[in-house]
Motif scaffolding. Structure first.
Motif, PDB file in Angstrom:
ATOM      1  N   VAL A   1      -9.049   4.294 -15.369  1.00  0.00           N
ATOM      2  CA  VAL A   1      -8.868   3.686 -14.055  1.00  0.00           C
ATOM      3  C   VAL A   1      -7.544   2.947 -13.949  1.00  0.00           C
ATOM      4  O   VAL A   1      -7.157   2.173 -14.824  1.00  0.00           O
ATOM      5  N   CYS A   2      -6.836   3.217 -12.855  1.00  0.00           N
ATOM      6  CA  CYS A   2      -5.614   2.516 -12.489  1.00  0.00           C
ATOM      7  C   CYS A   2      -5.764   2.055 -11.035  1.00  0.00           C
ATOM      8  O   CYS A   2      -6.772   2.329 -10.382  1.00  0.00           O
ATOM      9  N   ALA A   3      -4.751   1.355 -10.534  1.00  0.00           N
ATOM     10  CA  ALA A   3      -4.779   0.874  -9.156  1.00  0.00           C
ATOM     11  C   ALA A   3      -3.419   1.103  -8.525  1.00  0.00           C
ATOM     12  O   ALA A   3      -2.382   0.892  -9.161  1.00  0.00           O
ATOM     13  N   ALA A   4      -3.432   1.543  -7.279  1.00  0.00           N
ATOM     14  CA  ALA A   4      -2.205   1.774  -6.520  1.00  0.00           C
ATOM     15  C   ALA A   4      -2.153   0.766  -5.386  1.00  0.00           C
ATOM     16  O   ALA A   4      -3.009   0.770  -4.504  1.00  0.00           O
ATOM     17  N   GLY A   5      -1.144  -0.131  -5.431  1.00  0.00           N
ATOM     18  CA  GLY A   5      -1.039  -1.143  -4.393  1.00  0.00           C
ATOM     19  C   GLY A   5      -0.285  -2.353  -4.878  1.00  0.00           C
ATOM     20  O   GLY A   5       0.119  -2.431  -6.051  1.00  0.00           O
ATOM     21  N   PRO A   6      -0.089  -3.337  -4.008  1.00  0.00           N
ATOM     22  CA  PRO A   6       0.706  -4.512  -4.375  1.00  0.00           C
ATOM     23  C   PRO A   6       0.035  -5.426  -5.392  1.00  0.00           C
ATOM     24  O   PRO A   6       0.693  -6.200  -6.069  1.00  0.00           O
ATOM     25  N   SER A   7      -1.278  -5.351  -5.494  1.00  0.00           N
ATOM     26  CA  SER A   7      -2.011  -6.162  -6.466  1.00  0.00           C
ATOM     27  C   SER A   7      -3.254  -5.401  -6.896  1.00  0.00           C
ATOM     28  O   SER A   7      -3.665  -4.427  -6.250  1.00  0.00           O
ATOM     29  N   VAL A   8      -3.847  -5.860  -7.984  1.00  0.00           N
ATOM     30  CA  VAL A   8      -5.091  -5.229  -8.437  1.00  0.00           C
ATOM     31  C   VAL A   8      -6.178  -5.401  -7.384  1.00  0.00           C
ATOM     32  O   VAL A   8      -6.955  -4.479  -7.105  1.00  0.00           O
ATOM     33  N   ASP A   9      -6.218  -6.588  -6.783  1.00  0.00           N
ATOM     34  CA  ASP A   9      -7.245  -6.900  -5.803  1.00  0.00           C
ATOM     35  C   ASP A   9      -7.143  -6.005  -4.575  1.00  0.00           C
ATOM     36  O   ASP A   9      -8.128  -5.485  -4.063  1.00  0.00           O
ATOM     37  N   GLU A  10      -5.914  -5.807  -4.091  1.00  0.00           N
ATOM     38  CA  GLU A  10      -5.702  -5.039  -2.871  1.00  0.00           C
ATOM     39  C   GLU A  10      -5.533  -3.545  -3.129  1.00  0.00           C
ATOM     40  O   GLU A  10      -5.638  -2.728  -2.205  1.00  0.00           O
ATOM     41  N   GLY A  11      -5.267  -3.178  -4.360  1.00  0.00           N
ATOM     42  CA  GLY A  11      -4.955  -1.785  -4.659  1.00  0.00           C
ATOM     43  C   GLY A  11      -6.172  -0.879  -4.645  1.00  0.00           C
ATOM     44  O   GLY A  11      -7.294  -1.290  -4.927  1.00  0.00           O
TER      45      GLY A  11
END
Length: 262
Positions: free
Chosen positions: A171-181
């Motif tokens: 798992v990864c996240a795409a976005g400005p932060s982990v919370d918003e990604g």
């Protein structure tokens, strides 16, 4: 912030009740009293997983599927008189399904919290429960809490995370932060990667409170991510910590994220 459905589904989500037991139901499974088939594959959706019971028809595991049953059985004697939606039932499911989930994938507790696949558990329908059914069913599913649809699983999920896991399962996240990604497989473009976890308490510990868990997670993740990145002068990190409901279900870990496109 909350990351994986494995931690939420264990508390017995009851979005569906009565005769609503998922999509494409098999009449032979609806209100079934018998223990479900071990190893059976299904095409489940997030809506199906959000229900307490499921009777979606099975498919051959060589065909496209998004879920596979990896553990089934009768509930222990001490839970036979438990309420249908009791916390004790959810705690049993968390301990049983999470342990078997690790064994299935060939991973430890830290690694399974950093994969895009997760698990869900089901119990008999309320009608079957009233008729005396007391079984449980654990399914591995090809997605997480934020998934709007699930990805297809291999013919068997056994050993999926053995050795060096493929990025498509992490798992990864795409976005400005982990919370918003948006949570995405690490094989897709991303800004953040879940790299380590921290154990913030032992099994028998009382919940220490949100602030203690958050600060402990933040401080540990700052050091842990720095080490993972090779101690650069500057770096960004994030952390996912859980709350009392997940603690009561059995989770004792937070997840550390590194800002990295790799």
């Amino acid at each position: 912030m909350r990351l994986l459905p494995a931690l939420l589904l264990t508390t017995a989500l009851l979005a569906g009740c009565g005769t609503d037991q998922g999509g494409d139901t098999d009449p032979d499974q609806v209100d079934a009293v018998e223990v479900p088939e071990l190893g059976a594959c299904r095409v489940l959706t997030p809506d199906d997983v959000a229900r307490a019971s499921n009777a979606t028809r099975t498919v051959d595991c060589s065909e496209r599927h998004t879920a596979q049953t990896y553990a089934v059985g009768e509930l222990p004697q001490e839970l036979r008189d438990a309420a249908y939606d009791s916390e004790e039932l959810g705690a049993f499911a968390y301990e049983t399904c999470s342990r078997r989930f690790q064994e299935l994938l060939g991973a430890d507790e830290s690694l399974v919290m950093r994969t895009v696949v997760s698990w869900a558990w089901f119990r008999p329908s309320e009608q079957a429960w009233d008729d005396g059914a007391r079984w449980y069913r654990c399914d591995v599913v090809g997605g997480g809490e934020q998934s709007t649809e699930y990805v297809a699983l291999p013919e068997t999920a056994e050993g999926l995370l053995l050795g060096r896991p493929q990025d498509r399962w992490m798992v990864c996240a795409a976005g400005p932060s982990v919370d918003e990604g948006e949570k995405v497989p690490c094989s897709q473009p991303h800004d953040w990667r879940a790299v380590t976890t921290i154990k913030v308490g032992d099994k028998d510990d009382e919940y220490p409170g949100d602030r203690v868990v958050e600060v402990t997670s933040r401080d540990y993740c700052s050091d842990s991510v720095g080490a993972w990145l090779g101690y650069p002068v500057e770096y960004d990190f994030g952390y996912t910590w859980f709350h009392e409901a997940e603690w009561q279900a059995g989770n004792r870990r937070s997840v550390c994220w590194a800002r990295t496109p790799d």
